[in-house]
Design a protein around this motif. Structure first.
Motif, PDB file in Angstrom:
ATOM      1  N   CYS A  53       0.873  -1.457   0.121  1.00 10.81           N
ATOM      2  CA  CYS A  53      -0.013   0.125  -0.065  1.00 10.81           C
ATOM      3  C   CYS A  53       0.976   1.289  -0.039  1.00 10.81           C
ATOM      4  O   CYS A  53       0.522   2.096  -0.854  1.00 10.81           O
ATOM      5  N   ASP A  54       1.897   1.233   0.608  1.00 10.38           N
ATOM      6  CA  ASP A  54       2.773   2.407   0.817  1.00 10.38           C
ATOM      7  C   ASP A  54       4.154   1.907   1.530  1.00 10.38           C
ATOM      8  O   ASP A  54       4.178   0.985   2.270  1.00 10.38           O
ATOM      9  N   PRO A 112      -5.707  -0.659  -2.201  1.00  8.19           N
ATOM     10  CA  PRO A 112      -4.279  -0.227  -1.509  1.00  8.19           C
ATOM     11  C   PRO A 112      -3.060  -0.122  -2.531  1.00  8.19           C
ATOM     12  O   PRO A 112      -2.367   1.007  -2.239  1.00  8.19           O
ATOM     13  N   TYR A 115      -2.701   3.412  -3.724  1.00  9.58           N
ATOM     14  CA  TYR A 115      -2.305   4.397  -2.984  1.00  9.58           C
ATOM     15  C   TYR A 115      -0.735   5.075  -3.002  1.00  9.58           C
ATOM     16  O   TYR A 115      -0.472   6.056  -3.437  1.00  9.58           O
ATOM     17  N   LYS A 119       0.838   8.463  -4.928  1.00 10.85           N
ATOM     18  CA  LYS A 119       1.629   9.071  -4.461  1.00 10.85           C
ATOM     19  C   LYS A 119       2.927   9.358  -5.424  1.00 10.85           C
ATOM     20  O   LYS A 119       3.626  10.499  -5.605  1.00 10.85           O
ATOM     21  N   TYR A 142      -9.767   4.953   3.229  1.00 12.81           N
ATOM     22  CA  TYR A 142      -8.532   5.584   2.629  1.00 12.81           C
ATOM     23  C   TYR A 142      -8.939   6.626   1.763  1.00 12.81           C
ATOM     24  O   TYR A 142      -8.023   7.328   1.032  1.00 12.81           O
ATOM     25  N   THR A 143     -10.040   7.024   1.879  1.00 18.13           N
ATOM     26  CA  THR A 143     -10.707   8.131   0.924  1.00 18.13           C
ATOM     27  C   THR A 143     -10.028   9.486   1.391  1.00 18.13           C
ATOM     28  O   THR A 143      -9.441  10.170   0.214  1.00 18.13           O
ATOM     29  N   GLU A 145      -7.149   9.521   2.821  1.00 18.78           N
ATOM     30  CA  GLU A 145      -5.635   9.611   2.525  1.00 18.78           C
ATOM     31  C   GLU A 145      -5.241   9.808   1.139  1.00 18.78           C
ATOM     32  O   GLU A 145      -4.304  10.527   0.619  1.00 18.78           O
ATOM     33  N   PHE A 146      -6.192   9.435   0.005  1.00 19.07           N
ATOM     34  CA  PHE A 146      -6.211   9.958  -1.148  1.00 19.07           C
ATOM     35  C   PHE A 146      -6.058  11.408  -1.506  1.00 19.07           C
ATOM     36  O   PHE A 146      -5.404  12.051  -1.812  1.00 19.07           O
ATOM     37  N   THR A 153     -10.937  12.323  -5.577  1.00 18.40           N
ATOM     38  CA  THR A 153     -11.417  11.409  -5.185  1.00 18.40           C
ATOM     39  C   THR A 153     -12.746  10.897  -5.180  1.00 18.40           C
ATOM     40  O   THR A 153     -13.430  11.933  -4.600  1.00 18.40           O
TER      41      THR A 153
END
Lengths: 243, 305
Positions: A53-54, A112, A115, A119, A142-143, A145-146, A153
């Protein structure tokens, strides 16, 4: 590929049956968004492949849905526990062809890997839009976070409990985009394939033996010959997919 | 200083550890991780005359301490293997190579053996008459002593390299099959292939594997393999390459005490890509601990007299 030990730093349920796992360890094997890791879990013979995911220097974030024995074990991981992980597996997404306005479409547990991709695309000065699809409100994650990345989003839920009522393809209406990156359940990938008007890249899932190209357990046929989802994939270009 | 070397029909191996066919590809994935020249040999991916895509997915299911696979002999076909894969393998691997071949008719086996006879670097021809995941040929040649005899005879006529017949455990008497191979002139026996198995998805109420059945391997089958190697050792005089769940140096010693001259490592490579290297490295210390100076001295050591 790198085989290394990671330590659990945090683990929490962020949506219904959906868990976020923070690990620390050597992430130098991970080179592209869309790659995955293969985790050895005590008591299970096969490792469990989970998309990245990151990641950052020394830190790794995974998000997974509890669907069976392996992911149920993962949800029980405690802070400080050590895991043996193969990292940097698979080809990952190629951002070279994205154009300026790539569209990222994720469904459920397919969200995931997009994401980290968002980035990277932002870092390359591009303006990605994300469509995140879920069954219902309780499953949404995660909305924010995006959005925090500066990515426009859109959220779609099948039952209409949050965002657009319907599927990710309904949320594609009226959008201008240069390229598509997607990951999600097979019926969603197929629907996106039919709906999209540009080229794009699709991330596939398959039951794997080794996860690094040795056993041929996850081979599928493509227009470009047979491909191992774990090694030549999981990301395939739209043009090579055979449904 | 202990001696880990063994000899298979005149082919000297620095140690008895051989990654098993189908779990090591043609070596490159592993050569990226470590120098695979630490291995005794390497049995490459099962090769057929024509290219094969193999079975539909899912091809893999899990078991406690093991896995089922139904890959179905996916390979690029013998010409590509000899022209492309083998030269690439030989550029990273300078030890004797075991060529694993599989056919659907006696003619195909004969043809493949002839091609491997000419192939540089190939020291031993391992003839798979035991694949449980193809619906014609494959295992059917290995479940009947007369067919096993005929394939062995045909392959022997096509190559002067040592021929090892790879046997299936899915028979009433594996010793009878092994004896038939020996009578037909086989130089050795390679055993065991996977055990025919099935898992069912209890939510979908259907077999997990698309082929329905798959071959079970991994540590859960080691006791079966050890028993069978022990039995076949008493039935034939030719050397045995033992395999089935071997995951440690201890397992290598156990397999050799049962009667194996060399040992193949399969499923363990998929769980831990360093497994074969780890086993090779652990052998000398284990030998010292067990008072073994020359590893070849213990072959069949668990038998009376």
């Amino acid at each position: 590929m790198l085989k290394t030990k990671f330590t659990v730093r945090a683990s929490r349920e962020i949506a219904l049956n959906t868990w976020e796992l923070h690990l620390t360890g050597d992430t130098s094997g991970i080179v592209r968004p869309g790659q995955f890791v293969n985790i050895e879990l005590p008591g299970l013979y096969l490792r469990r492949p989970i998309s990245v995911c990151d990641w950052g220097e020394g830190s790794l974030t995974l998000i997974y849905k509890v669907v069976g024995r392996g992911t149920a074990l993962m949800a029980g991981l405690k802070i400080g526990e050590e895991l043996d992980i193969l990292t940097g597996l698979g080809n990952g997404y190629d951002t070279a062809e994205s154009g300026g306005r790539p569209l990222l479409i994720g469904g459920g547990a397919g969200v995931p890997p997009l994401y980290a991709l968002a980035k990277v695309l932002k870092g390359e000065g591009k303006s990605p839009t994300a469509i995140l699809g879920f069954n219902t409100r309780e499953e949404v994650f995660y909305t924010e976070e995006f959005s925090a990345l500066g990515v426009e989003t859109r959220v779609a839920t099948a039952d209409g409990s949050l965002g657009i009522r319907g599927f990710v393809t309904d949320a594609m209406e009226g959008l201008n985009y240069s390229y598509v990156y997607t990951c999600g359940p097979m019926p969603m990938l197929r629907a996106v394939y039919e709906k999209m008007s540009t080229s794009g890249q699709f991330s596939f899932e398959e039951r794997m033996g080794c996860g690094f190209g040795a056993c041929m357990g996850c081979s599928i046929e493509t227009k470009d010959g047979s491909k191992r989802i774990c090694k030549d994939g999981p990301v395939l270009k739209r043009e090579e997919i055979i449904w | 200083m202990v001696d880990t070397s063994v000899s298979l029909s005149g082919v000297r191996l620095d140690n008895p550890v051989i990654p098993a066919s189908g779990t090591f590809g043609y070596g490159y994935e592993f050569a990226e991780l470590y120098d695979i020249n630490c291995l005794g040999s390497l049995s490459f991916k099962g090769t057929t005359r024509d290219p094969r895509f193999g079975n539909p997915t899912p091809r893999i299911a899990e078991a406690d301490m093991g896995l089922l696979n139904a890959v179905g002999l996916q390979n690029p076909g013998v010409e590509k293997v000899i022209d492309e894969e083998l030269p690439k393998l030989r550029s990273v691997f300078h030890k004797p190579i075991v060529a694993n071949i599989s056919g659907f008719s006696i003619d195909e086996y004969t043809y493949l053996a002839g091609r491997m006879d000419e192939a540089q670097g190939v020291a031993i021809v391992e003839v798979n008459i035991s694949c449980p995941n193809v619906h014609a040929g494959g295992m059917s040649f290995g479940t009947d002593p007369r067919s096993a005899y005929e394939v062995t005879r045909a392959v022997k006529s096509a190559t002067s390299k040592p021929v090892y017949m790879k046997l299936t455990p899915n028979v009433t008497s594996i010793s009878a099959i092994a004896k038939a191979c020996e009578d037909a002139g086989a130089d050795g026996i390679s055993m065991i292939n996977t055990l025919l198995a099935m898992r069912i998805d209890i939510k979908r109420r259907r077999p997990i594997i698309a082929n329905k059945t798959g071959g079970l391997s991994g540590p859960c089958v080691l006791p079966v393999a050890v028993r069978m190697v022990y039995e076949v050792y008493e039935a034939v005089k030719i050397p045995i390459i033992g395999m089935g769940g071997v995951s440690s140096a201890e397992d290598v010693v156990e397999m050799m005490l049962a009667g194996a001259t060399a040992v193949e490592v399969g499923a363990a490579n998929l769980k831990d890509p360093y497994a074969s290297k780890r086993i090779v490295e652990a052998l000398p210390e284990l030998m010292e601990r067990l008072g073994i100076t020359r590893l070849s001295d213990i072959i069949g050591g668990a038998h009376n007299g």
